[in-house]
Design a protein around this motif. Sequence first.
Motif, PDB file in Angstrom:
ATOM      1  N   TRP A 213     -21.408  58.317  16.859  1.00 35.11           N
ATOM      2  CA  TRP A 213     -20.038  58.387  17.345  1.00 35.11           C
ATOM      3  C   TRP A 213     -19.106  59.147  16.394  1.00 35.11           C
ATOM      4  CZ3 TRP A 213     -17.781  58.673  21.631  1.00 35.11           C
ATOM      5  CH2 TRP A 213     -16.400  58.492  21.740  1.00 35.11           C
ATOM      6  N   PRO A 214     -19.121  58.894  15.080  1.00 35.35           N
ATOM      7  CA  PRO A 214     -18.283  59.726  14.191  1.00 35.35           C
ATOM      8  C   PRO A 214     -18.634  61.206  14.274  1.00 35.35           C
ATOM      9  CG  PRO A 214     -18.990  57.757  13.041  1.00 35.35           C
ATOM     10  CD  PRO A 214     -19.749  57.791  14.334  1.00 35.35           C
ATOM     11  N   LEU A 215     -19.914  61.513  14.472  1.00 40.27           N
ATOM     12  CA  LEU A 215     -20.319  62.911  14.600  1.00 40.27           C
ATOM     13  C   LEU A 215     -19.704  63.546  15.845  1.00 40.27           C
ATOM     14  CD1 LEU A 215     -22.122  65.264  13.588  1.00 40.27           C
ATOM     15  CD2 LEU A 215     -23.941  64.341  15.049  1.00 40.27           C
ATOM     16  N   ILE A 216     -19.586  62.770  16.927  1.00 37.11           N
ATOM     17  CA  ILE A 216     -19.025  63.291  18.177  1.00 37.11           C
ATOM     18  C   ILE A 216     -17.508  63.420  18.104  1.00 37.11           C
ATOM     19  CG2 ILE A 216     -18.660  62.741  20.625  1.00 37.11           C
ATOM     20  CD1 ILE A 216     -21.421  61.450  20.624  1.00 37.11           C
ATOM     21  N   ILE A 217     -16.837  62.433  17.576  1.00 29.54           N
ATOM     22  CA  ILE A 217     -15.379  62.356  17.664  1.00 29.54           C
ATOM     23  C   ILE A 217     -14.671  63.097  16.536  1.00 29.54           C
ATOM     24  CG2 ILE A 217     -14.917  60.283  16.296  1.00 29.54           C
ATOM     25  CD1 ILE A 217     -13.542  60.980  19.813  1.00 29.54           C
ATOM     26  N   LEU A 218     -15.353  63.308  15.398  1.00 32.41           N
ATOM     27  CA  LEU A 218     -14.725  63.949  14.241  1.00 32.41           C
ATOM     28  C   LEU A 218     -15.215  65.386  14.110  1.00 32.41           C
ATOM     29  CD1 LEU A 218     -15.008  61.065  11.616  1.00 32.41           C
ATOM     30  CD2 LEU A 218     -13.027  61.668  13.011  1.00 32.41           C
ATOM     31  N   THR A 219     -14.278  66.294  13.935  1.00 27.60           N
ATOM     32  CA  THR A 219     -14.633  67.703  13.747  1.00 27.60           C
ATOM     33  C   THR A 219     -14.203  68.241  12.395  1.00 27.60           C
ATOM     34  OG1 THR A 219     -12.559  68.394  14.821  1.00 27.60           O
ATOM     35  CG2 THR A 219     -14.509  68.160  16.224  1.00 27.60           C
ATOM     36  N   ASP A 220     -13.307  67.544  11.728  1.00 24.99           N
ATOM     37  CA  ASP A 220     -12.815  67.970  10.421  1.00 24.99           C
ATOM     38  C   ASP A 220     -13.724  67.409   9.328  1.00 24.99           C
ATOM     39  OD1 ASP A 220     -11.445  68.671   8.162  1.00 24.99           O
ATOM     40  OD2 ASP A 220      -9.497  67.925   8.838  1.00 24.99           O
ATOM     41  N   ASN A 221     -14.228  68.273   8.467  1.00 27.93           N
ATOM     42  CA  ASN A 221     -15.123  67.829   7.395  1.00 27.93           C
ATOM     43  C   ASN A 221     -14.481  66.784   6.501  1.00 27.93           C
ATOM     44  OD1 ASN A 221     -17.006  69.587   8.365  1.00 27.93           O
ATOM     45  ND2 ASN A 221     -16.735  71.131   6.762  1.00 27.93           N
ATOM     46  N   ASP A 222     -13.165  66.879   6.299  1.00 27.10           N
ATOM     47  CA  ASP A 222     -12.485  65.944   5.405  1.00 27.10           C
ATOM     48  C   ASP A 222     -12.441  64.529   5.968  1.00 27.10           C
ATOM     49  OD1 ASP A 222     -11.997  67.996   3.622  1.00 27.10           O
ATOM     50  OD2 ASP A 222     -10.027  68.476   4.467  1.00 27.10           O
ATOM     51  N   LEU A 223     -12.669  64.371   7.267  1.00 22.31           N
ATOM     52  CA  LEU A 223     -12.631  63.054   7.895  1.00 22.31           C
ATOM     53  C   LEU A 223     -14.019  62.437   8.065  1.00 22.31           C
ATOM     54  CD1 LEU A 223     -10.011  63.686  10.732  1.00 22.31           C
ATOM     55  CD2 LEU A 223      -9.614  62.730   8.459  1.00 22.31           C
ATOM     56  N   TYR A 224     -15.057  63.162   7.719  1.00 19.04           N
ATOM     57  CA  TYR A 224     -16.417  62.690   7.932  1.00 19.04           C
ATOM     58  C   TYR A 224     -16.677  61.367   7.213  1.00 19.04           C
ATOM     59  CZ  TYR A 224     -18.194  66.936  10.176  1.00 19.04           C
ATOM     60  OH  TYR A 224     -18.439  67.967  11.046  1.00 19.04           O
ATOM     61  N   THR A 225     -17.500  60.530   7.848  1.00 22.24           N
ATOM     62  CA  THR A 225     -17.980  59.318   7.200  1.00 22.24           C
ATOM     63  C   THR A 225     -19.219  59.651   6.369  1.00 22.24           C
ATOM     64  OG1 THR A 225     -19.307  58.768   9.140  1.00 22.24           O
ATOM     65  CG2 THR A 225     -17.086  57.828   9.018  1.00 22.24           C
ATOM     66  N   LEU A 226     -19.677  58.692   5.600  1.00 18.90           N
ATOM     67  CA  LEU A 226     -20.781  58.939   4.679  1.00 18.90           C
ATOM     68  C   LEU A 226     -22.072  59.354   5.381  1.00 18.90           C
ATOM     69  CD1 LEU A 226     -21.129  58.950   1.646  1.00 18.90           C
ATOM     70  CD2 LEU A 226     -21.822  56.552   1.749  1.00 18.90           C
ATOM     71  N   PRO A 227     -22.504  58.689   6.470  1.00 22.28           N
ATOM     72  CA  PRO A 227     -23.740  59.133   7.140  1.00 22.28           C
ATOM     73  C   PRO A 227     -23.659  60.562   7.663  1.00 22.28           C
ATOM     74  CG  PRO A 227     -23.189  56.904   7.826  1.00 22.28           C
ATOM     75  CD  PRO A 227     -22.017  57.418   7.044  1.00 22.28           C
ATOM     76  N   VAL A 228     -22.506  60.949   8.234  1.00 21.31           N
ATOM     77  CA  VAL A 228     -22.353  62.304   8.757  1.00 21.31           C
ATOM     78  C   VAL A 228     -22.366  63.313   7.615  1.00 21.31           C
ATOM     79  CG1 VAL A 228     -20.861  63.849  10.088  1.00 21.31           C
ATOM     80  CG2 VAL A 228     -21.067  61.445  10.736  1.00 21.31           C
TER      81      VAL A 228
END
Length: 277
Positions: A213-228
């Motif tokens: 889900w974070p991979l789908i909803i987030l496009t900005d590298n600065d907002l990425y979670t640790l797994p992504v």
Amino acid sequence: MAVFSEKPIKTLLLHLALIAAVIATLFPLFWMVSVSLMSSAEANRFPPPLLPAAPTLEHYRMLFSRLNLAAYLLNSTLIATSVTVLSLLLNSMAGYAFAKLRFKGRDRLFRLLLASMVIPAQVAMLPLFLMLKEMGLVNTYGGVIVPGMASIFGIFLIRQYALSIPDSLLDAARIDGAGEFRIYRTLVLPLCKPILVTLAIFTFMGTWNDFMWPLIILTDNDLYTLPVALANLLGEHVQDAELMMAGSVLTVLPVILLFLVLQKYYIEGLVLGSVKE
């Protein structure tokens, strides 16, 4: 004599089987930590060494100094903590209502919620994404947090536990003039502490480890979670097994520590939460 010797043999075999299961479970974790402490390319030898020849923390330093892993770690902590707190609040309210409050259609609505649990989460991702897009939450922390604020599993878990709360205790509070929110805050929440801790562990671990889900909803590298962020790191450093293992250790360590600290309440919540209606 044979009758008396069978029990010790069975006990020994059981212990051996348990020891083998523990080793099989813990060895990947041990190997992950060991490789993370090896020097570059040391794990690529054949046969690979079990322990590092000269333990080093260079890969951990590289993760924080050159790859900005601290920012991704902070993102994951913020999102997982927010989802856990909101989930405990909303799920506990709903679970208590389904267990102890009487309203029209309560049982039918609860059965409908349980039936929806058979729908795979992947099926709901597209409509959920479109809804969040209309709300302007794509590529925001809110887009990751909102879908996890309540879950059918969490409502079910707390409802089953709240069924064990005596109705006489709640009725006595109502006779004394306490409102429903006060009863929920001063009586229900303290009594549900074990199952709340259990749900908190489930929610935090699920959110912390969530990748899709974070991979789908987030496009900005600065907002990425640790797994992504680690998945992106794999594409850039696919041959650096030691660096990837160091990142994996940092990903797994917080949830392991959380479980070890709260395991007493976790087990108690699971045992007492199996109340039958």
